[in-house]
Motif scaffolding. Structure first.
Motif, PDB file in Angstrom:
ATOM      1  N   ARG A  48       3.645   6.297  -1.033  1.00  0.00           N
ATOM      2  CA  ARG A  48       4.391   6.312   0.212  1.00  0.00           C
ATOM      3  C   ARG A  48       5.177   7.610   0.401  1.00  0.00           C
ATOM      4  NH1 ARG A  48       4.038   1.115  -1.447  1.00  0.00           N
ATOM      5  NH2 ARG A  48       3.942  -0.521   0.105  1.00  0.00           N
TER       6      ARG A  48
ATOM      7  N   THR B 297       3.338   2.517   7.780  1.00  0.00           N
ATOM      8  CA  THR B 297       3.325   1.610   8.932  1.00  0.00           C
ATOM      9  C   THR B 297       3.615   0.180   8.507  1.00  0.00           C
ATOM     10  OG1 THR B 297       1.724   3.044  10.043  1.00  0.00           O
ATOM     11  CG2 THR B 297       1.945   0.791  10.871  1.00  0.00           C
ATOM     12  N   SER B 298       2.987  -0.253   7.448  1.00  0.00           N
ATOM     13  CA  SER B 298       3.209  -1.606   6.938  1.00  0.00           C
ATOM     14  C   SER B 298       4.668  -1.817   6.535  1.00  0.00           C
ATOM     15  CB  SER B 298       2.286  -1.858   5.750  1.00  0.00           C
ATOM     16  OG  SER B 298       2.538  -3.111   5.181  1.00  0.00           O
TER      17      SER B 298
ATOM     18  N   ASP C 107       0.477  14.574   0.509  1.00  0.00           N
ATOM     19  CA  ASP C 107      -0.559  14.489   1.531  1.00  0.00           C
ATOM     20  C   ASP C 107      -0.178  13.444   2.570  1.00  0.00           C
ATOM     21  OD1 ASP C 107      -0.891  12.185   0.061  1.00  0.00           O
ATOM     22  OD2 ASP C 107      -3.069  12.233   0.162  1.00  0.00           O
ATOM     23  N   CYS C 108      -0.859  13.478   3.672  1.00  0.00           N
ATOM     24  CA  CYS C 108      -0.628  12.503   4.734  1.00  0.00           C
ATOM     25  C   CYS C 108      -1.960  11.827   5.033  1.00  0.00           C
ATOM     26  CB  CYS C 108      -0.041  13.187   5.964  1.00  0.00           C
ATOM     27  SG  CYS C 108       0.582  12.016   7.165  1.00  0.00           S
ATOM     28  N   SER C 109      -2.475  11.147   4.039  1.00  0.00           N
ATOM     29  CA  SER C 109      -3.769  10.484   4.172  1.00  0.00           C
ATOM     30  C   SER C 109      -3.639   9.237   5.035  1.00  0.00           C
ATOM     31  CB  SER C 109      -4.293  10.099   2.789  1.00  0.00           C
ATOM     32  OG  SER C 109      -3.473   9.086   2.227  1.00  0.00           O
ATOM     33  N   HIS C 110      -4.780   8.707   5.428  1.00  0.00           N
ATOM     34  CA  HIS C 110      -4.786   7.455   6.196  1.00  0.00           C
ATOM     35  C   HIS C 110      -4.130   6.342   5.390  1.00  0.00           C
ATOM     36  CE1 HIS C 110      -7.114   8.885   9.558  1.00  0.00           C
ATOM     37  NE2 HIS C 110      -7.972   9.449   8.721  1.00  0.00           N
ATOM     38  N   GLU C 111      -4.358   6.337   4.096  1.00  0.00           N
ATOM     39  CA  GLU C 111      -3.756   5.318   3.237  1.00  0.00           C
ATOM     40  C   GLU C 111      -2.228   5.424   3.268  1.00  0.00           C
ATOM     41  OE1 GLU C 111      -3.566   3.851  -1.410  1.00  0.00           O
ATOM     42  OE2 GLU C 111      -4.923   5.462  -0.870  1.00  0.00           O
ATOM     43  N   SER C 112      -1.703   6.645   3.180  1.00  0.00           N
ATOM     44  CA  SER C 112      -0.251   6.845   3.227  1.00  0.00           C
ATOM     45  C   SER C 112       0.324   6.371   4.555  1.00  0.00           C
ATOM     46  CB  SER C 112       0.104   8.312   3.021  1.00  0.00           C
ATOM     47  OG  SER C 112      -0.274   8.746   1.747  1.00  0.00           O
ATOM     48  N   VAL C 113      -0.321   6.741   5.639  1.00  0.00           N
ATOM     49  CA  VAL C 113       0.146   6.330   6.964  1.00  0.00           C
ATOM     50  C   VAL C 113       0.091   4.815   7.100  1.00  0.00           C
ATOM     51  CG1 VAL C 113      -0.319   6.455   9.449  1.00  0.00           C
ATOM     52  CG2 VAL C 113      -0.430   8.523   8.041  1.00  0.00           C
ATOM     53  N   ASN C 114      -0.955   4.188   6.601  1.00  0.00           N
ATOM     54  CA  ASN C 114      -1.062   2.730   6.659  1.00  0.00           C
ATOM     55  C   ASN C 114       0.049   2.064   5.859  1.00  0.00           C
ATOM     56  OD1 ASN C 114      -3.294   2.724   8.328  1.00  0.00           O
ATOM     57  ND2 ASN C 114      -4.753   2.587   6.648  1.00  0.00           N
TER      58      ASN C 114
END
Length: 88
Positions: A6, A20-21, A10-17
């Protein structure tokens, strides 16, 4: 999931998800429009310089926005309606 996922560089899709969660879990009583406004102001540097996009940084932005708009922390329909009218 580890905290680094978290707060990583990096700002990967996983990090953003994950961010967001976490935001949804923490601020589930706020209308999405208020969260979006807080993120816009925070992303533009209103609440200080951003070093990394992280859940901690996003929480600081939302909390800062709520501190400058204390009536928005109430969750009744009247406050939401008033906010929508003031920001339309």
């Amino acid at each position: 999931m580890k905290a680094f996922a978290r707060t990583g560089k990096d700002c990967s899709h996983e990090s953003v998800n994950l961010i967001t969660s976490d935001v949804i879990d923490e601020y589930n009583n706020l209308p999405i429009e208020i969260i979006i406004e807080a993120l816009k102001k925070g992303g533009r540097g209103k609440y200080g310089r951003t070093y990394l996009l992280s859940v901690q940084e996003v929480f600081i932005w939302i909390d800062s926005y709520l501190k400058e708009n204390p009536d928005l922390t109430m969750t009744n329909d009247y406050i939401y309606f008033r906010w929508m009218n003031d920001n339309s």
